[in-house]
Scaffold this motif. Sequence first.
Motif, PDB file in Angstrom:
ATOM      1  N   GLU A   3       0.838  -1.194   0.000  1.00  0.00           N
ATOM      2  CA  GLU A   3       0.000   0.000   0.000  1.00  0.00           C
ATOM      3  C   GLU A   3       0.875   1.248   0.000  1.00  0.00           C
ATOM      4  OE1 GLU A   3      -3.767  -1.591   2.651  1.00  0.00           O
ATOM      5  OE2 GLU A   3      -2.195  -0.463   3.661  1.00  0.00           O
ATOM      6  N   PRO A   4       0.355   2.348  -0.554  1.00  0.00           N
ATOM      7  CA  PRO A   4       1.108   3.597  -0.525  1.00  0.00           C
ATOM      8  C   PRO A   4       1.186   4.152   0.894  1.00  0.00           C
ATOM      9  CG  PRO A   4      -1.044   3.920  -1.535  1.00  0.00           C
ATOM     10  CD  PRO A   4      -0.918   2.468  -1.242  1.00  0.00           C
ATOM     11  N   GLN A   5       2.282   4.818   1.194  1.00  0.00           N
ATOM     12  CA  GLN A   5       2.492   5.430   2.503  1.00  0.00           C
ATOM     13  C   GLN A   5       2.388   6.945   2.371  1.00  0.00           C
ATOM     14  OE1 GLN A   5       2.899   3.266   5.301  1.00  0.00           O
ATOM     15  NE2 GLN A   5       2.150   2.068   3.560  1.00  0.00           N
ATOM     16  N   GLY A   6       2.201   7.608   3.495  1.00  0.00           N
ATOM     17  CA  GLY A   6       2.156   9.061   3.500  1.00  0.00           C
ATOM     18  C   GLY A   6       0.792   9.586   3.887  1.00  0.00           C
ATOM     19  N   ASP A   7       0.660  10.928   3.821  1.00  0.00           N
ATOM     20  CA  ASP A   7      -0.564  11.599   4.244  1.00  0.00           C
ATOM     21  C   ASP A   7      -1.322  12.247   3.092  1.00  0.00           C
ATOM     22  OD1 ASP A   7       0.013  11.013   6.921  1.00  0.00           O
ATOM     23  OD2 ASP A   7       1.359  12.744   7.041  1.00  0.00           O
ATOM     24  N   GLU A   8      -0.792  12.128   1.882  1.00  0.00           N
ATOM     25  CA  GLU A   8      -1.372  12.819   0.728  1.00  0.00           C
ATOM     26  C   GLU A   8      -2.539  12.012   0.139  1.00  0.00           C
ATOM     27  OE1 GLU A   8      -0.078  14.239  -3.719  1.00  0.00           O
ATOM     28  OE2 GLU A   8       1.488  13.580  -2.369  1.00  0.00           O
ATOM     29  N   THR A   9      -3.675  12.014   0.833  1.00  0.00           N
ATOM     30  CA  THR A   9      -4.832  11.280   0.330  1.00  0.00           C
ATOM     31  C   THR A   9      -5.570  12.108  -0.721  1.00  0.00           C
ATOM     32  OG1 THR A   9      -6.262  12.087   2.092  1.00  0.00           O
ATOM     33  CG2 THR A   9      -5.135   9.971   2.469  1.00  0.00           C
ATOM     34  N   CYS A  10      -6.299  11.403  -1.556  1.00  0.00           N
ATOM     35  CA  CYS A  10      -7.029  12.011  -2.659  1.00  0.00           C
ATOM     36  C   CYS A  10      -8.511  11.710  -2.465  1.00  0.00           C
ATOM     37  CB  CYS A  10      -6.516  11.403  -3.966  1.00  0.00           C
ATOM     38  SG  CYS A  10      -7.519  11.735  -5.402  1.00  0.00           S
ATOM     39  N   ASP A  11      -9.358  12.647  -2.813  1.00  0.00           N
ATOM     40  CA  ASP A  11     -10.796  12.411  -2.754  1.00  0.00           C
ATOM     41  C   ASP A  11     -11.227  11.599  -3.975  1.00  0.00           C
ATOM     42  OD1 ASP A  11     -13.792  13.486  -3.386  1.00  0.00           O
ATOM     43  OD2 ASP A  11     -13.366  13.411  -1.227  1.00  0.00           O
TER      44      ASP A  11
END
Length: 184
Positions: A99-107
């Motif tokens: 899974e991708p890591q980080g806080d940059e979520t997309c709607d």
Amino acid sequence: MKKEEIRRRVKAQKSLLTAKERSDAANDVFRRLERTAAFLVADNILLYHSLPDELSTLEFIDRWHTRKRFFLPRVNGLDLEILPYDRTRLALGAFHIEEPQGDETCDISQIELIVVPAVGFDRCGNRVGRGKGYYDRLLATAKAVKIGVGYDFQLIEEGIEVEPHDVGVDVVITQSHAIRIRRR
């Protein structure tokens, strides 16, 4: 056909595939996907990071990641978050899926095309997942074109028993079929 029976049948058929058959099938399916209008016009595409028993997305991602913006899902409790694909920022997450890591979520509203994995699909666009409902909850709010991909034997000709919370796809693509679903 009942979902548990479909899951058992498809699992058995997948276990018989050779590595070459898996690779050839993935190439055939994703080549068909690449020729769809939905893929050609989409810039932001939500894709799955394949498990060993699913059609592999790895070559497809490698081939297109510089020309399309890919996103991958990440499990967060009972829901899926959407994050940008970055090969250097993947880690094993829930269910041993990278899974991708980080806080940059997309709607989900930013996504134009969703490539949906499943255990099985029918000719009406109904799908059987693994049973946790993650994709049903995500797809319920999506306006994007939804394309289900699978092996030929994942096309369930008998039809799939549908429940009220189930969300179908707009197109089903297998090695031999590209079925556009006509909804009323």
